[in-house]
Design a protein around this motif. Sequence first.
Motif, PDB file in Angstrom:
ATOM      1  N   ILE A  85     -78.171  68.473  62.425  1.00 49.11           N
ATOM      2  CA  ILE A  85     -77.275  67.461  61.863  1.00 49.11           C
ATOM      3  C   ILE A  85     -76.042  68.126  61.273  1.00 49.11           C
ATOM      4  N   ALA A  86     -76.261  69.214  60.528  1.00 52.07           N
ATOM      5  CA  ALA A  86     -75.130  69.929  59.921  1.00 52.07           C
ATOM      6  C   ALA A  86     -74.196  70.492  60.987  1.00 52.07           C
ATOM      7  N   LEU A  87     -74.766  71.061  62.031  1.00 50.24           N
ATOM      8  CA  LEU A  87     -73.939  71.619  63.109  1.00 50.24           C
ATOM      9  C   LEU A  87     -73.187  70.528  63.845  1.00 50.24           C
ATOM     10  N   ARG A  88     -73.832  69.402  64.054  1.00 49.27           N
ATOM     11  CA  ARG A  88     -73.174  68.289  64.743  1.00 49.27           C
ATOM     12  C   ARG A  88     -72.006  67.748  63.912  1.00 49.27           C
ATOM     13  N   ARG A  89     -72.196  67.719  62.596  1.00 52.61           N
ATOM     14  CA  ARG A  89     -71.129  67.256  61.698  1.00 52.61           C
ATOM     15  C   ARG A  89     -70.058  68.317  61.464  1.00 52.61           C
ATOM     16  N   ARG A  90     -70.335  69.541  61.874  1.00 44.83           N
ATOM     17  CA  ARG A  90     -69.445  70.681  61.624  1.00 44.83           C
ATOM     18  C   ARG A  90     -69.201  70.854  60.122  1.00 44.83           C
ATOM     19  N   SER A  91     -70.285  70.732  59.372  1.00 40.71           N
ATOM     20  CA  SER A  91     -70.178  70.821  57.915  1.00 40.71           C
ATOM     21  C   SER A  91     -70.488  72.213  57.371  1.00 40.71           C
ATOM     22  N   ILE A  92     -70.797  73.171  58.252  1.00 40.36           N
ATOM     23  CA  ILE A  92     -71.083  74.534  57.796  1.00 40.36           C
ATOM     24  C   ILE A  92     -69.828  75.108  57.138  1.00 40.36           C
ATOM     25  N   VAL A  93     -69.985  75.555  55.902  1.00 37.03           N
ATOM     26  CA  VAL A  93     -68.855  76.083  55.136  1.00 37.03           C
ATOM     27  C   VAL A  93     -68.685  77.570  55.431  1.00 37.03           C
ATOM     28  N   ARG A  94     -67.472  77.956  55.753  1.00 36.93           N
ATOM     29  CA  ARG A  94     -67.181  79.367  56.015  1.00 36.93           C
ATOM     30  C   ARG A  94     -66.924  80.108  54.699  1.00 36.93           C
ATOM     31  N   PRO A  95     -67.028  81.438  54.699  1.00 34.97           N
ATOM     32  CA  PRO A  95     -66.737  82.214  53.484  1.00 34.97           C
ATOM     33  C   PRO A  95     -65.324  81.943  52.997  1.00 34.97           C
ATOM     34  N   SER A  96     -65.105  82.117  51.694  1.00 35.49           N
ATOM     35  CA  SER A  96     -63.823  81.773  51.092  1.00 35.49           C
ATOM     36  C   SER A  96     -62.664  82.558  51.709  1.00 35.49           C
ATOM     37  N   TRP A  97     -62.879  83.838  52.026  1.00 33.39           N
ATOM     38  CA  TRP A  97     -61.791  84.629  52.586  1.00 33.39           C
ATOM     39  C   TRP A  97     -61.407  84.142  53.987  1.00 33.39           C
ATOM     40  N   SER A  98     -62.400  83.647  54.731  1.00 28.28           N
ATOM     41  CA  SER A  98     -62.111  83.101  56.053  1.00 28.28           C
ATOM     42  C   SER A  98     -61.319  81.807  55.942  1.00 28.28           C
ATOM     43  N   ARG A  99     -61.672  80.992  54.924  1.00 27.33           N
ATOM     44  CA  ARG A  99     -60.941  79.730  54.731  1.00 27.33           C
ATOM     45  C   ARG A  99     -59.496  80.011  54.334  1.00 27.33           C
ATOM     46  N   ARG A 100     -59.277  81.040  53.496  1.00 26.32           N
ATOM     47  CA  ARG A 100     -57.919  81.367  53.070  1.00 26.32           C
ATOM     48  C   ARG A 100     -57.069  81.846  54.235  1.00 26.32           C
ATOM     49  N   VAL A 101     -57.657  82.671  55.101  1.00 25.01           N
ATOM     50  CA  VAL A 101     -56.923  83.163  56.271  1.00 25.01           C
ATOM     51  C   VAL A 101     -56.554  82.005  57.188  1.00 25.01           C
ATOM     52  N   ASN A 102     -57.498  81.085  57.377  1.00 26.39           N
ATOM     53  CA  ASN A 102     -57.239  79.943  58.255  1.00 26.39           C
ATOM     54  C   ASN A 102     -56.170  79.025  57.668  1.00 26.39           C
ATOM     55  N   ALA A 103     -56.239  78.814  56.320  1.00 28.08           N
ATOM     56  CA  ALA A 103     -55.248  77.979  55.681  1.00 28.08           C
ATOM     57  C   ALA A 103     -53.854  78.599  55.781  1.00 28.08           C
ATOM     58  N   ALA A 104     -53.782  79.926  55.619  1.00 29.20           N
ATOM     59  CA  ALA A 104     -52.504  80.608  55.726  1.00 29.20           C
ATOM     60  C   ALA A 104     -51.960  80.513  57.146  1.00 29.20           C
ATOM     61  N   TYR A 105     -52.847  80.615  58.126  1.00 24.79           N
ATOM     62  CA  TYR A 105     -52.417  80.525  59.524  1.00 24.79           C
ATOM     63  C   TYR A 105     -51.882  79.147  59.841  1.00 24.79           C
TER      64      TYR A 105
END
Length: 310
Positions: free
Chosen positions: A284-304
Amino acid sequence: MSNHIAFRTPPLAPAWQRWLVYSPLARIVIFTACAFGIGYVVHAGMSALGWLSKTATPLHHALAGLSIEFLATTIGYAILVWLIERRHMREFALRTLPTYGLAGLLGGFLIFSTVVGLLWLFGSYHVLGTNTQVDWLPAVLIVGIGAGVGEEIITRGVLFRIVEEGLGTWWALAISAVFFGGAHIFNPGATLWSSAAIAIEAGILLALVFHVTRTLWACIGLHAAWNITQGTIYGIPVSGGDAKGLLLSSRTGPDWLSGGAFGAEASVVALAVCTSVSVVLLLIALRRRSIVRPSWSRRVNAAYEATPTS
């Protein structure tokens, strides 16, 4: 997905607050200190009332234990959420109690009843009679409500949630599960196997319940119903603790099947049943794509994503 994160560090917070107040480790330490301090005060109050003395009744002992665990964890969590994180306590929203709370209670009863049913089919669980005179209230207060509220706030509300915000879902699942299993290593009849079983079958299951629902009511309901169903109804030791249930029962067969002195939680049957439920929740979590990535990965993605394209 970052929209599942309950708390984000205020963008204008100075560096010292980012490390000493808002970082995942700091918030865990703050909750722990508050819970221990409040627990100490409540313990002193219960001792003054005589509810912890050897001459106190089982009900008074149970009420004292419930008060210590309940007040220490709930007040400590309120301080963490309202004063440190400064947000609404969505995971404890009263509007979700009737639905998720009752669903958790039903789920805990059905899951453990399935475990007992399979043990009975395999010739391990035997009903010897009934005990209608059992004093069930102390066990419900301590093993059911106390453990359900206290352990879920600590392990899922604090540890899993905060680690997930920093290291992501996968690390949060692993760390909170290992912590939950290790916390039971000193229980009566505990072994390395029983702690590993608890970590996998309950630690991962309850963390995924929180991840999917984002409410502690479901976790508390499932945890409480699991313990009450196991001990108070079926008369099986709860995590090694002695249980006097409505059913007088015994378990036979090898420890890997019956769970041995620790109880059915150390049985491969419980491990298989709970793992099956965990797999469904993970899908269910994978289908919802609700898996949270590490904070540093989220920051890199947000910057991109914020970088203008030519």
